[in-house]
Scaffold this active site. Structure first.
Site, PDB file in Angstrom:
ATOM      1  N   ALA A  92      31.474  64.838  47.724  1.00  0.00           N
ATOM      2  CA  ALA A  92      30.812  66.085  47.369  1.00  0.00           C
ATOM      3  C   ALA A  92      29.485  66.111  48.123  1.00  0.00           C
ATOM      4  O   ALA A  92      28.979  65.069  48.549  1.00  0.00           O
ATOM      5  CB  ALA A  92      30.587  66.124  45.861  1.00  0.00           C
ATOM      6  N   GLY A  96      34.035  62.438  45.980  1.00  0.00           N
ATOM      7  CA  GLY A  96      34.989  63.547  45.928  1.00  0.00           C
ATOM      8  C   GLY A  96      36.049  63.471  47.016  1.00  0.00           C
ATOM      9  O   GLY A  96      37.157  63.989  46.850  1.00  0.00           O
ATOM     10  N   GLU A 155      38.626  61.286  45.696  1.00  0.00           N
ATOM     11  CA  GLU A 155      39.341  62.013  44.631  1.00  0.00           C
ATOM     12  C   GLU A 155      40.326  63.032  45.200  1.00  0.00           C
ATOM     13  O   GLU A 155      41.384  63.261  44.616  1.00  0.00           O
ATOM     14  CB  GLU A 155      38.326  62.685  43.703  1.00  0.00           C
ATOM     15  CG  GLU A 155      37.619  61.638  42.837  1.00  0.00           C
ATOM     16  CD  GLU A 155      36.375  62.184  42.147  1.00  0.00           C
ATOM     17  OE1 GLU A 155      35.491  62.705  42.872  1.00  0.00           O
ATOM     18  OE2 GLU A 155      36.289  62.089  40.927  1.00  0.00           O
ATOM     19  N   GLU A 178      29.965  57.089  43.210  1.00  0.00           N
ATOM     20  CA  GLU A 178      29.023  57.972  42.501  1.00  0.00           C
ATOM     21  C   GLU A 178      27.993  57.226  41.662  1.00  0.00           C
ATOM     22  O   GLU A 178      26.903  57.730  41.427  1.00  0.00           O
ATOM     23  CB  GLU A 178      29.806  58.932  41.586  1.00  0.00           C
ATOM     24  CG  GLU A 178      30.620  59.980  42.319  1.00  0.00           C
ATOM     25  CD  GLU A 178      32.045  59.549  42.620  1.00  0.00           C
ATOM     26  OE1 GLU A 178      32.330  58.328  42.604  1.00  0.00           O
ATOM     27  OE2 GLU A 178      32.878  60.430  42.891  1.00  0.00           O
TER      28      GLU A 178
HETATM   29  N1  COA Z   1      26.777  64.898  51.222  1.00  0.00           N
HETATM   30  C1  COA Z   1      25.910  65.529  52.063  1.00  0.00           C
HETATM   31  N2  COA Z   1      25.649  65.094  53.318  1.00  0.00           N
HETATM   32  C2  COA Z   1      26.284  63.986  53.723  1.00  0.00           C
HETATM   33  C3  COA Z   1      27.199  63.285  52.911  1.00  0.00           C
HETATM   34  C4  COA Z   1      27.444  63.791  51.604  1.00  0.00           C
HETATM   35  N3  COA Z   1      28.300  63.229  50.760  1.00  0.00           N
HETATM   36  N4  COA Z   1      27.655  62.212  53.595  1.00  0.00           N
HETATM   37  C5  COA Z   1      27.075  62.257  54.813  1.00  0.00           C
HETATM   38  N5  COA Z   1      26.245  63.316  54.881  1.00  0.00           N
HETATM   39  C6  COA Z   1      25.418  63.728  56.011  1.00  0.00           C
HETATM   40  C7  COA Z   1      24.237  62.792  56.218  1.00  0.00           C
HETATM   41  O1  COA Z   1      23.171  63.139  55.330  1.00  0.00           O
HETATM   42  C8  COA Z   1      23.916  63.016  57.661  1.00  0.00           C
HETATM   43  O2  COA Z   1      23.174  64.208  57.786  1.00  0.00           O
HETATM   44  P1  COA Z   1      21.912  64.273  58.821  1.00  0.00           P
HETATM   45  O3  COA Z   1      22.560  64.166  60.194  1.00  0.00           O
HETATM   46  O4  COA Z   1      21.301  65.601  58.569  1.00  0.00           O
HETATM   47  O5  COA Z   1      21.036  63.111  58.497  1.00  0.00           O
HETATM   48  C9  COA Z   1      25.277  63.271  58.290  1.00  0.00           C
HETATM   49  O6  COA Z   1      26.155  63.620  57.207  1.00  0.00           O
HETATM   50  C10 COA Z   1      25.841  62.036  58.966  1.00  0.00           C
HETATM   51  O7  COA Z   1      25.810  60.982  58.027  1.00  0.00           O
HETATM   52  P2  COA Z   1      25.065  59.572  58.296  1.00  0.00           P
HETATM   53  O8  COA Z   1      24.706  58.991  56.968  1.00  0.00           O
HETATM   54  O9  COA Z   1      23.997  59.738  59.293  1.00  0.00           O
HETATM   55  O10 COA Z   1      26.251  58.755  58.963  1.00  0.00           O
HETATM   56  P3  COA Z   1      26.502  57.179  58.913  1.00  0.00           P
HETATM   57  O11 COA Z   1      27.647  56.923  59.820  1.00  0.00           O
HETATM   58  O12 COA Z   1      25.240  56.447  59.131  1.00  0.00           O
HETATM   59  O13 COA Z   1      26.953  56.875  57.398  1.00  0.00           O
HETATM   60  C11 COA Z   1      28.240  57.209  55.368  1.00  0.00           C
HETATM   61  C12 COA Z   1      28.123  57.448  56.883  1.00  0.00           C
HETATM   62  C13 COA Z   1      29.473  57.972  54.897  1.00  0.00           C
HETATM   63  C14 COA Z   1      28.395  55.714  55.094  1.00  0.00           C
HETATM   64  C15 COA Z   1      26.971  57.768  54.685  1.00  0.00           C
HETATM   65  O14 COA Z   1      26.702  59.071  55.175  1.00  0.00           O
HETATM   66  C16 COA Z   1      27.089  57.848  53.188  1.00  0.00           C
HETATM   67  O15 COA Z   1      26.999  56.844  52.520  1.00  0.00           O
HETATM   68  N6  COA Z   1      27.317  59.084  52.654  1.00  0.00           N
HETATM   69  C17 COA Z   1      27.353  59.303  51.240  1.00  0.00           C
HETATM   70  C18 COA Z   1      28.671  58.887  50.670  1.00  0.00           C
HETATM   71  C19 COA Z   1      28.725  59.133  49.192  1.00  0.00           C
HETATM   72  O16 COA Z   1      28.025  58.546  48.391  1.00  0.00           O
HETATM   73  N7  COA Z   1      29.630  60.040  48.804  1.00  0.00           N
HETATM   74  C20 COA Z   1      29.878  60.363  47.449  1.00  0.00           C
HETATM   75  C21 COA Z   1      29.318  61.667  47.102  1.00  0.00           C
HETATM   76  S1  COA Z   1      29.910  62.173  45.468  1.00  0.00           S
END
Ligand code: COA
Length: 257
Positions: A65, A110, A113, A133
């Protein structure tokens, strides 16, 4: 057919829905959820025999999400967002044909999910999955606390949700979270190969099989067995039942509608 952040493509009667927001790793904001809901409705109305769900780009299936969007939600807004997510996961689960998640990268929160609501999960060796989460101060809200334990068992589900652990494709496969792991560049072709095989199967029998299997977690054993008997007998007299059995007796391949 395409929306701003979701694409729907066809190969014969195989529909592929791609969440297409790669600059946000396909994170699901409300617009994307709306588009996904619309695409699922369209694929269903057009009579897809198989549906593939995947993410655009090289890194993510769906990274969850949208955290930026969720950050300041009120309880009421959170409830509306959860309900929207549940509408989409319900559409996947109740889609009247097999749904395959082609997990091409990160599938967190999400995103995991969405994959859980599909019938089958095939992961790229680069995929990483998790119900992460807890580290955001919330819990899975699009069905993760319910569907995960049904798939991997109670102990493992508790571990994944409590620790917010991120598991690689191989570990996910060993715990039953995904059914198959393939080389990254083989993912599309492997999933399409499975889809083609399913596309050639008899449509109503396939739909009946899914409906009956879906009752496992809805009904008592006794009610489920009654349901199975009813849906099983309803297939007699269909063109596909006649063709399937006649082909066997005549020692030839069946040619289903
Ligand atoms: N919601 C909103 N934005 C998200 C996102 C999410 N769930 N996951 C990634 N993004 C965005 C990042 O903020 C980043 O934006 P920016 O370029 O403006 O900084 C962009 O997507 C790229 O992500 P980034 O974190 O730079 O890539 P990465 O390869 O270093 O890491 C992940 C990738 C997936 C490991 C990391 O983004 C992450 O942990 N995301 C959250 C995952 C999460 O907790 N999801 C559950 C949500 S309920």
């Amino acid at each position: 057919m395409s929306w701003d952040t979701v694409n729907l493509e066809w190969d014969g009667e195989i529909a592929t829905i791609t969440v297409d927001r790669p600059d946000r790793l396909n994170a699901m904001n409300t617009e994307t959820l709306d588009a996904l809901e619309a695409a699922l409705g369209e694929a269903k109305d057009e009579g897809a025999r198989v549906l593939i769900l995947t993410g655009a780009g090289d890194k993510a299936f769906v990274a969850g999400a949208d955290i930026s969007f969720m950050k300041d939600l009120s309880v009421a807004d959170g409830q509306a967002y959860a309900e929207q997510g549940h509408r989409v996961t319900d559409l996947l689960e109740e889609f009247p044909a097999p749904v395959i998640a082609a997990i091409n990268g990160y599938a967190f929160g999400g995103g995991c999910e969405l994959a859980l609501a599909c019938d089958l999960r095939v992961a790229s060796e680069r995929a990483v999955l998790g119900q992460t989460e807890i580290d955001l101060g919330i819990i899975p809200g699009w069905g993760g606390t319910q569907r995960l334990s049904r798939l991997v068992g109670d102990e493992l589900a508790r571990r994944l949700v409590f620790f917010g652990e991120r598991v690689d494709a191989q570990d996910a496969n060993e715990m039953g979270l995904v059914g198959e792991v393939v080389a990254h560049d083989q993912l599309s072709s492997r999933v399409m190969e499975m889809a083609k095989e399913l596309e050639a199967k008899p449509k109503f029998a396939m739909q009946a099989a899914k409906e009956s299997l879906n009752q496992v977690h809805e009904m008592t054993l006794d009610s489920g067995l009654t349901y199975e008997r009813r849906i099983w007998s309803s297939l007699f007299g269909t063109d596909d039942q006649r063709e399937g059995m006649t082909a066997f007796v005549e020692k030839r391949d069946p040619d289903f509608e």
